[in-house]
Scaffold this motif. Structure first.
Motif, mmCIF file in Angstrom:
data_model
loop_
_atom_site.group_PDB
_atom_site.id
_atom_site.type_symbol
_atom_site.label_atom_id
_atom_site.label_comp_id
_atom_site.label_asym_id
_atom_site.label_seq_id
_atom_site.Cartn_x
_atom_site.Cartn_y
_atom_site.Cartn_z
ATOM 1 N N ALA A 52 3.626 -11.297 -3.671
ATOM 2 C CA ALA A 52 3.206 -12.213 -4.734
ATOM 3 C C ALA A 52 4.381 -12.581 -5.630
ATOM 4 C CB ALA A 52 2.091 -11.579 -5.559
ATOM 5 N N ARG A 53 5.247 -11.617 -5.891
ATOM 6 C CA ARG A 53 6.423 -11.859 -6.729
ATOM 7 C C ARG A 53 7.340 -12.910 -6.075
ATOM 8 N NH1 ARG A 53 8.089 -8.144 -10.606
ATOM 9 N NH2 ARG A 53 6.815 -6.531 -9.591
ATOM 10 N N GLU A 54 7.510 -12.789 -4.756
ATOM 11 C CA GLU A 54 8.330 -13.763 -4.042
ATOM 12 C C GLU A 54 7.677 -15.145 -4.075
ATOM 13 O OE1 GLU A 54 11.176 -15.738 -1.874
ATOM 14 O OE2 GLU A 54 11.288 -13.824 -2.953
ATOM 15 N N ALA A 55 6.351 -15.195 -3.944
ATOM 16 C CA ALA A 55 5.652 -16.482 -4.027
ATOM 17 C C ALA A 55 5.847 -17.120 -5.398
ATOM 18 C CB ALA A 55 4.161 -16.290 -3.734
ATOM 19 N N VAL A 56 5.824 -16.317 -6.456
ATOM 20 C CA VAL A 56 6.054 -16.842 -7.805
ATOM 21 C C VAL A 56 7.456 -17.433 -7.904
ATOM 22 C CG1 VAL A 56 6.347 -16.194 -10.237
ATOM 23 C CG2 VAL A 56 4.383 -15.336 -8.947
ATOM 24 N N ARG A 57 8.458 -16.733 -7.358
ATOM 25 C CA ARG A 57 9.836 -17.257 -7.392
ATOM 26 C C ARG A 57 9.908 -18.619 -6.704
ATOM 27 N NH1 ARG A 57 11.272 -11.881 -5.423
ATOM 28 N NH2 ARG A 57 11.886 -10.552 -7.178
ATOM 29 N N ARG A 58 9.290 -18.747 -5.549
ATOM 30 C CA ARG A 58 9.334 -20.009 -4.800
ATOM 31 C C ARG A 58 8.641 -21.125 -5.575
ATOM 32 N NH1 ARG A 58 7.603 -17.912 1.307
ATOM 33 N NH2 ARG A 58 9.330 -16.436 1.610
ATOM 34 N N LEU A 59 7.477 -20.817 -6.139
ATOM 35 C CA LEU A 59 6.740 -21.838 -6.871
ATOM 36 C C LEU A 59 7.457 -22.218 -8.162
ATOM 37 C CD1 LEU A 59 3.204 -20.346 -6.244
ATOM 38 C CD2 LEU A 59 3.982 -22.583 -5.438
ATOM 39 N N ARG A 60 8.089 -21.258 -8.818
ATOM 40 C CA ARG A 60 8.882 -21.556 -10.021
ATOM 41 C C ARG A 60 10.050 -22.475 -9.684
ATOM 42 N NH1 ARG A 60 7.696 -20.595 -15.569
ATOM 43 N NH2 ARG A 60 5.917 -19.197 -15.543
ATOM 44 N N ASN A 61 10.654 -22.251 -8.530
ATOM 45 C CA ASN A 61 11.766 -23.118 -8.099
ATOM 46 C C ASN A 61 11.315 -24.554 -7.877
ATOM 47 O OD1 ASN A 61 13.691 -21.093 -8.193
ATOM 48 N ND2 ASN A 61 13.437 -20.520 -6.040
#
Length: 386
Positions: free
Chosen positions: A279-288
Motif C-alpha cells: 500500500a505504501r508503494e501504491a501511495v508513492r506511485r499515486l502521489r507521483n
C-alpha cells in the motif's frame, strides 16, 4: 543527544523474532512446531543448546499444552514466551481465554496463516483476528524490522504494572516469517536496560493463594471491568514505551498507528500487516501522479486505537480499508471497526477483501482500487478474486 550504535544484519522474520526473544531472556519457553512458525522454534532451541539463552524449553504434545505450560510458569513469576500459527492458535483457544482473563504477562508470536477448511498453509489474518475479544493486546508487524522491534516492546508492555496483560504479536506467514530483510538489532546491554528482569510475581510464595477459582457473578463482572480499564490504559503505555524504544534504537517508532502522507490526503488506505508495504508503494506511485492519497497503518489492533484513528482521518473524504480476514455474515472486520471509529464524521468507508488464503496482492492492486475510488467508482464492499 543520544548516540545510537547501529548493528546491521539480515534475517528472516522467524529468526528476527527468535533473536529478540533471546535478548529478552525468558526463563521458560514452550512452543509446538507448526508451519510457518517452525524455524523460529528451531532457532530458539539452537540458542538454548549452545548456551546463548539460559531457559527451559518444555517439550509439549500440542499448542494447548504449550500455552498451559508457560501460563503456569508466568503465574509463578517467570518471563515466558510461546508462538504458534493457524490451527495451532485455534487449539490454544481455551488457554488463550484463561490467560487473558487472569491477566497473565505472556508474549505469543503468531505467524498468521489461513484456517481450514479448505486446508491451507498460506497467509491471511483470520487466525489472528479470531482472538480479538480474548483480553490480549494485539500488535501486527509490517516487516521483519517491525517483528523484531515489536517483540521486544511486547515484553515491556505485557509486564508493565499499569497493564499486566498478555500480548500477541502477529506477523504474516511466509511473507515475513521466511523472507530475509535488512535488520537493525540492538546490542544486548541496551536491551537489558530497556527490558530489565521481571520484578513482580502474581503469587506471594510466603502467603500463597489459589489462582483460577470460580468467580461469583459480582466478582466476575468486577474482574472483567478491571481488565477493560487495563486494556484502555495500555494505549498510553504503548505510546510511552514506543517513544522510549525510539530513543534507544534511533529508529522512528509510531506507537498505536502510523500515518504516511495523510496530512493533505483526500483518500487514505487503511491496512495492518505485511501488505502495508504494498500500500505504501501504491501511495508513492499515486502521489507521483499528483493524486492526494495517504496510508494509515494499524500497528495495534487491540486496544483498538479509535481516538488516534479519528484524529488522523480528520479532513479526509474517504478511506479504503483492506481486510485479509472476514466476519461471515457481517463483513470486513477492520472496515467495520473503522466505520465505528469514525461514525458520523461524513467520511466514506470502502471495504476491500483480498489476500484470503494467500492470494497474491501487489501494489498494482492497491493502486487500481484507489484509482477507481478517485474516479467516482464507489463501493461498499469489494472482493479481489481476479
Amino acid at each position: 543527544m543520544i548516540t545510537v550504535q547501529k548493528n546491521v544484519t539480515a534475517m528472516v522474520g522467524n529468526h528476527a523474532v527468535a533473536y529478540a526473544v533471546k535478548q529478552a531472556k525468558p526463563q521458560v519457553l514452550a512452543v509446538f512446531p507448526i508451519t510457518p512458525q517452525t524455524t523460529m522454534l528451531e532457532k530458539l532451541a539452537e540458542y538454548i543448546d549452545n548456551g546463548e539463552l539460559k531457559a527451559e524449553l518444555i517439550k509439549v504434545e500440542g499448542e494447548h499444552s504449550a500455552l498451559a505450560a508457560v501460563y503456569g510458569a508466568a503465574v509463578a513469576g517467570a518471563r515466558v514466551f510461546t508462538a504458534t500459527s493457524s490451527q495451532g492458535l485455534l487449539y490454544m483457544t481455551e488457554m488463550i481465554y484463561w490467560v487473558g482473563g487472569e491477566r497473565v504477562p505472556i508474549v505469543n508470536a503468531v505467524a498468521t496463516r489461513a484456517l481450514a477448511e479448505p486446508w491451507s498453509i498460506w497467509d491471511d489474518h483470520e487466525d489472528f483476528f479470531s482472538k480479538r475479544d480474548a483480553s490480549w493486546i494485539m500488535m501486527m508487524a509490517e516487516n521483519v524490522q517491525d517483528a523484531y522491534d515489536m517483540t521486544l516492546q511486547a515484553f515491556r508492555i505485557s509486564e508493565d504494572k499499569r497493564v499486566i496483560l498478555p500480548v500477541m504479536m502477529g506477523f504474516d506467514g511466509f511473507i515475513l516469517t521466511h523472507t530475509m530483510e535488512r535488520l537493525e538489532i540492538l546490542d544486548d546491554e541496551t536491551v537489558e536496560k530497556f527490558l530489565p528482569p521481571r520484578e513482580f510475581n502474581l503469587i506471594d510464595f510466603n502467603d500463597p493463594v489459589n489462582v483460577g477459582p470460580i468467580a461469583a457473578p459480582d466478582d466476575y463482572m468486577k474482574i472483567k471491568y478491571e481488565a477493560m480499564k487495563a486494556m484502555e490504559g495500555s494505549k498510553e503505555v504503548i505510546e510511552e514505551i514506543s517513544k522510549e524504544y525510539e530513543r534507544i534504537s534511533g529508529r522512528k517508532q509510531y506507537g498505536l498507528i502510523e500515518c504516511y502522507e495523510c496530512e493533505d490526503a483526500d483518500y487514505v488506505f487503511v491496512t495492518a500487516g505485511a501488505w502495508t508495504g504494498d500500500a505504501r508503494e501504491a501511495v508513492r506511485r499515486l502521489r507521483n501522479e499528483g493524486k492526494k492519497v495517504g496510508l494509515l497503518k494499524l500497528r495495534v489492533i487491540r486496544p483498538f486505537p479509535k481516538e488516534r484513528i479519528k484524529e488522523a482521518l480528520k479532513g479526509v473524504q474517504g478511506v479504503v480499508v483492506f481486510d485479509r480476514e472476514y466476519s461471515y455474515g457481517y463483513g470486513g472486520i477492520l472496515a467495520n471497526e473503522i466505520k465505528s471509529a469514525i461514525y458520523n464524521t461524513g467520511i466514506e468507508v470502502m471495504s476491500v477483501i483480498a489476500g484470503i488464503g494467500g492470494k497474491d496482492v501487489r501494489p498494482l492492486h492497491f493502486q487500481k482500487v484507489m484509482e477507481d475510488a478517485l474516479n467516482g467508482k464507489k463501493f461498499e464492499e469489494r472482493w479481489l478474486n481476479d
